[in-house]
Design a protein around this motif. Structure first.
Motif, mmCIF file in Angstrom:
data_model
loop_
_atom_site.group_PDB
_atom_site.id
_atom_site.type_symbol
_atom_site.label_atom_id
_atom_site.label_comp_id
_atom_site.label_asym_id
_atom_site.label_seq_id
_atom_site.Cartn_x
_atom_site.Cartn_y
_atom_site.Cartn_z
ATOM 1 N N TRP A 1 0.868 -1.310 0.078
ATOM 2 C CA TRP A 1 -0.011 -0.054 -0.071
ATOM 3 C C TRP A 1 0.863 1.352 -0.034
ATOM 4 O O TRP A 1 0.506 2.284 -0.683
ATOM 5 C CB TRP A 1 -0.941 0.061 1.226
ATOM 6 N N PHE A 2 2.102 1.349 0.790
ATOM 7 C CA PHE A 2 2.744 2.404 0.785
ATOM 8 C C PHE A 2 3.635 2.535 -0.539
ATOM 9 O O PHE A 2 3.846 3.786 -1.200
ATOM 10 C CB PHE A 2 3.712 2.100 1.713
ATOM 11 N N GLU A 3 3.903 1.619 -1.232
ATOM 12 C CA GLU A 3 4.654 1.657 -2.408
ATOM 13 C C GLU A 3 3.374 2.341 -3.653
ATOM 14 O O GLU A 3 3.904 3.062 -4.342
ATOM 15 C CB GLU A 3 4.847 0.229 -3.046
ATOM 16 N N ASP A 4 2.443 2.004 -3.534
ATOM 17 C CA ASP A 4 1.464 2.634 -4.211
ATOM 18 C C ASP A 4 0.733 3.970 -3.968
ATOM 19 O O ASP A 4 0.212 4.598 -4.825
ATOM 20 C CB ASP A 4 0.066 1.484 -4.739
ATOM 21 N N ALA A 5 0.917 4.397 -2.666
ATOM 22 C CA ALA A 5 0.184 5.477 -2.130
ATOM 23 C C ALA A 5 0.694 6.834 -2.851
ATOM 24 O O ALA A 5 -0.035 7.582 -3.132
ATOM 25 C CB ALA A 5 0.547 5.243 -0.574
ATOM 26 N N ARG B 1 -2.904 9.488 0.045
ATOM 27 C CA ARG B 1 -3.264 8.144 0.571
ATOM 28 C C ARG B 1 -3.073 7.648 2.139
ATOM 29 O O ARG B 1 -3.381 6.805 2.702
ATOM 30 C CB ARG B 1 -2.818 7.007 -0.224
ATOM 31 N N TYR B 2 -2.325 8.660 2.623
ATOM 32 C CA TYR B 2 -2.033 8.588 4.088
ATOM 33 C C TYR B 2 -1.577 9.767 4.554
ATOM 34 O O TYR B 2 -1.330 10.884 3.791
ATOM 35 C CB TYR B 2 -0.650 7.415 4.091
ATOM 36 N N ALA B 3 -1.799 10.195 5.881
ATOM 37 C CA ALA B 3 -1.193 11.341 6.643
ATOM 38 C C ALA B 3 -0.547 10.872 7.939
ATOM 39 O O ALA B 3 -1.012 9.771 8.442
ATOM 40 C CB ALA B 3 -2.834 12.266 6.944
ATOM 41 N N VAL B 4 0.258 11.783 8.368
ATOM 42 C CA VAL B 4 1.130 11.579 9.547
ATOM 43 C C VAL B 4 1.133 12.748 10.463
ATOM 44 O O VAL B 4 1.290 13.987 9.925
ATOM 45 C CB VAL B 4 2.459 11.254 9.229
ATOM 46 N N ILE B 5 0.553 12.569 11.580
ATOM 47 C CA ILE B 5 0.505 13.684 12.541
ATOM 48 C C ILE B 5 1.277 13.576 13.934
ATOM 49 O O ILE B 5 1.527 12.546 14.172
ATOM 50 C CB ILE B 5 -1.040 13.924 12.863
ATOM 51 N N GLU C 1 -3.598 8.383 -12.943
ATOM 52 C CA GLU C 1 -3.442 7.344 -13.420
ATOM 53 C C GLU C 1 -1.975 7.207 -13.615
ATOM 54 O O GLU C 1 -1.267 5.948 -13.728
ATOM 55 C CB GLU C 1 -4.171 6.814 -14.735
ATOM 56 N N ALA C 2 -1.206 8.176 -13.969
ATOM 57 C CA ALA C 2 0.295 8.235 -14.329
ATOM 58 C C ALA C 2 0.978 8.389 -12.861
ATOM 59 O O ALA C 2 2.243 8.407 -12.753
ATOM 60 C CB ALA C 2 0.343 9.522 -14.968
ATOM 61 N N ILE C 3 0.317 8.399 -11.883
ATOM 62 C CA ILE C 3 0.945 8.614 -10.524
ATOM 63 C C ILE C 3 0.627 7.187 -9.493
ATOM 64 O O ILE C 3 1.594 6.742 -9.370
ATOM 65 C CB ILE C 3 0.456 9.714 -9.718
ATOM 66 N N PHE C 4 -0.552 6.945 -9.214
ATOM 67 C CA PHE C 4 -0.888 5.935 -8.364
ATOM 68 C C PHE C 4 -0.847 4.775 -8.746
ATOM 69 O O PHE C 4 -1.466 4.329 -9.734
ATOM 70 C CB PHE C 4 -2.293 6.434 -7.478
ATOM 71 N N GLY C 5 -0.167 4.006 -7.963
ATOM 72 C CA GLY C 5 -0.080 2.553 -8.438
ATOM 73 C C GLY C 5 0.862 2.243 -9.584
ATOM 74 O O GLY C 5 0.949 1.252 -10.116
ATOM 75 N N THR C 6 1.728 3.218 -9.847
ATOM 76 C CA THR C 6 2.771 3.030 -11.107
ATOM 77 C C THR C 6 4.117 2.746 -10.298
ATOM 78 O O THR C 6 4.321 2.593 -9.000
ATOM 79 C CB THR C 6 3.003 4.458 -11.831
ATOM 80 N N LYS C 7 5.195 2.421 -11.177
ATOM 81 C CA LYS C 7 6.390 2.249 -10.637
ATOM 82 C C LYS C 7 7.355 3.303 -11.176
ATOM 83 O O LYS C 7 7.021 4.112 -12.205
ATOM 84 C CB LYS C 7 6.780 0.897 -10.844
ATOM 85 N N ALA C 8 8.690 3.330 -10.877
ATOM 86 C CA ALA C 8 9.722 4.240 -11.518
ATOM 87 C C ALA C 8 9.840 4.311 -12.920
ATOM 88 O O ALA C 8 9.596 3.033 -13.546
ATOM 89 C CB ALA C 8 10.962 4.123 -10.784
ATOM 90 N N LYS D 1 -12.515 6.776 8.061
ATOM 91 C CA LYS D 1 -13.864 6.676 7.339
ATOM 92 C C LYS D 1 -13.430 6.926 5.786
ATOM 93 O O LYS D 1 -14.475 6.770 4.941
ATOM 94 C CB LYS D 1 -14.806 7.985 7.773
ATOM 95 N N ARG D 2 -12.461 7.675 5.176
ATOM 96 C CA ARG D 2 -12.376 7.911 3.953
ATOM 97 C C ARG D 2 -11.153 7.191 3.409
ATOM 98 O O ARG D 2 -10.680 7.331 2.139
ATOM 99 C CB ARG D 2 -11.831 9.505 3.943
ATOM 100 N N ASP D 3 -10.899 5.823 4.130
ATOM 101 C CA ASP D 3 -10.065 5.007 3.478
ATOM 102 C C ASP D 3 -8.563 5.635 3.336
ATOM 103 O O ASP D 3 -7.730 5.262 2.330
ATOM 104 C CB ASP D 3 -10.349 4.434 2.299
ATOM 105 N N ILE D 4 -8.137 6.366 4.338
ATOM 106 C CA ILE D 4 -6.787 6.903 4.355
ATOM 107 C C ILE D 4 -6.027 6.511 5.652
ATOM 108 O O ILE D 4 -6.550 6.256 6.605
ATOM 109 C CB ILE D 4 -6.793 8.496 4.452
ATOM 110 N N LYS D 5 -4.772 6.004 4.895
ATOM 111 C CA LYS D 5 -4.132 5.303 6.236
ATOM 112 C C LYS D 5 -3.487 6.196 7.185
ATOM 113 O O LYS D 5 -3.266 7.562 6.783
ATOM 114 C CB LYS D 5 -2.752 4.661 5.501
ATOM 115 N N CYS D 6 -3.178 5.848 8.280
ATOM 116 C CA CYS D 6 -2.856 6.852 9.512
ATOM 117 C C CYS D 6 -1.465 6.590 9.815
ATOM 118 O O CYS D 6 -1.122 5.518 10.382
ATOM 119 C CB CYS D 6 -3.937 6.435 10.739
#
Length: 442
Positions: free
Chosen positions: A35-39, A98-102, A332-339, A142-147
């Motif tokens: 999930w982190f790789e695709d986020a 896809r994720y947030a850090v606080i 589509e050019a960003i999320f779930g892609t690779k280098a 609730k919004r399917d965002i990783k914490c």
């Protein structure tokens, strides 16, 4: 034992659970990193009492810009009077993150959640009188965002901590291990309660530089976290016991040689809210930084600094909204892609689909002239502009029938199909990308 790269990325190690031994192998780590790789995009939030006076978080008293006593007086002005975690979560969702850090606790030792390990928290010591982190995590989920939970290992307010940056004014660890053990029980107790009550998907440690892995008991800290959530991800600031590396503010010039990395960067020049800092990065600058990180196989963790009342500065809101609009169009050019392509094949950023049959080329707005791809040993089936579907026709030149060297691909990009920040071209190939890496000639 632990084996790691020079930058601390864990390859594999063995941890003890009582008398049992559990081996964490590379596949186990890779599985939880999907999930982190695709986020690709996370939002970092530096929230703390330092926003009251708009000064450096924790470092302002360490660097003697302000006395410790005056710094702590900010507790009285931290209100969260307009804090709405749902509004924050909506904005983060809109940004495309896809994720947030606080921050759960910075180096100043002030916990932003209802810790039971100390009275030094915003629930007991500030007019806010509320836990900031748990309701935010609830809204994110609730919004399917990783914490993600930022946690400072060092604690410059705790009387059992040695001091500032190895300042021996209190004591040296080797001279008073009982006192150090008391502090270790305290900070590990906070990690345990965060793991139990907040259940972070990601841990973002800071401050590990002041002590060794042995002194922190870093292996034990990792064990505490994974025993409560085996899929939790840990950043690279745990003295070698993390899952990915985290360059700060400065972008790697060459592609990092490891599997997972994340660039953490501020929207202006400071992590927390400082009203005098008006050096805001523009949406264009943020988008280009973001694209560069993703094109090189990494993520961007973009920081914002809310005010003491819990509102987010308008400039930060604008950047997140503009970034979100661009992501909605070009995601589509960003999320779930690779280098993307190695350096030299395209003079710009690129990504590719996981099956390598689609290239995405990123072109800054108002580009004049013809684009070129070198060394592409594929047939191009189709080129379209992402977000509007305009079709482009490539021209191949310099291809000699009897040579294995592919020709040069030229692409004209009309001004009327360009994005206001960065245009993305989708290049469909006949098969997984194949590149010529030779020196030319026969």
């Amino acid at each position: 034992m632990i084996r790691k790269t020079t930058l601390g990325l864990i390859i594999c190690f063995t941890i003890g659970l009582g008398h049992a031994q559990t081996k964490i192998d590379p596949k186990t780590i890779a599985d939880k990193m999907h999930w982190f790789e695709d986020a690709k995009l996370g939002i970092f939030i530096h929230a703390g009492i330092y926003s009251v006076n708009g000064i450096d978080e924790s470092w302002s008293f360490h660097n003697k810009k302000i006395s410790y006593a005056d710094y702590m007086k900010q507790l009285k002005g931290f209100t969260l009077s307009k804090y709405d975690p749902a509004t924050w979560a909506d904005l983060i969702k809109e940004s495309g993150a896809r994720y947030a850090v606080i921050t759960t606790k910075h180096h100043d030792g002030v916990a932003m959640y209802d810790t039971k390990q100390s009275d030094l928290n915003i629930v007991k010591k500030t007019p806010a009188n509320r836990d900031m982190v748990k309701p935010f995590f609830d809204e994110l989920r609730k919004r399917d965002i990783k914490c993600g939970a930022y946690f400072s290992l060092i604690d410059w307010s705790n009387k059992f901590y040695p001091g500032f940056l190895k300042d021996s004014s209190r004591y040296e660890v080797q001279n008073d291990y009982d006192r150090w053990n008391t502090f270790r029980m305290f900070f590990q107790g906070q990690i345990t309660e965060i793991a139990n009550t907040l259940k972070p998907d990601l841990w973002w440690f800071d401050g590990d530089w002041e002590h060794s892995a042995e002194e922190w008991e870093a292996e034990k800290v990792r064990r505490i976290i994974l025993s409560r959530n085996k899929n939790a991800i840990i950043n690279g600031r745990l003295q070698g016991y993390g899952d990915y590396t985290t360059p700060e503010q400065n972008f790697p010039v060459t592609r990092p040689p490891f599997n997972w990395w994340e660039l953490c960067m501020t929207i202006n020049d400071n992590w927390g809210f400082q009203p005098q800092d008006q050096n805001w990065k523009t949406p264009y600058e943020i988008i280009t930084i973001f694209v560069d990180a993703v094109a090189n196989g990494g993520n961007l963790l973009l920081d914002i600094g809310p005010k003491e009342d819990g509102t987010i500065p308008d400039q930060e809101v604008n950047v997140l909204k503009e970034l979100g609009a661009w992501n909605k169009k070009n995601g589509e050019a960003i999320f779930g892609t690779k280098a993307g392509l190695p350096a030299g094949h395209f003079y710009g950023a690129s990504t590719m689909s996981k099956d390598s049959t689609t290239l995405y080329l990123f072109v800054p707005a108002k580009t004049v002239g013809t684009l070129m791809i070198k060394g592409l040993d594929n047939k191009i089936e189709d080129i379209t502009v992402v977000g509007n579907g305009a079709k482009l026709t490539p021209k191949v030149v310099g291809k000699i029938s009897w040579s294995k060297v592919p020709g040069l691909v030229y692409i004209d990009l009309p001004e009327n199909v360009q994005d206001k920040y960065m245009t993305v071209l989708k290049v469909k190939l006949d098969k997984p990308v194949k590149l010529y890496r030779g020196e030319g000639g026969l």
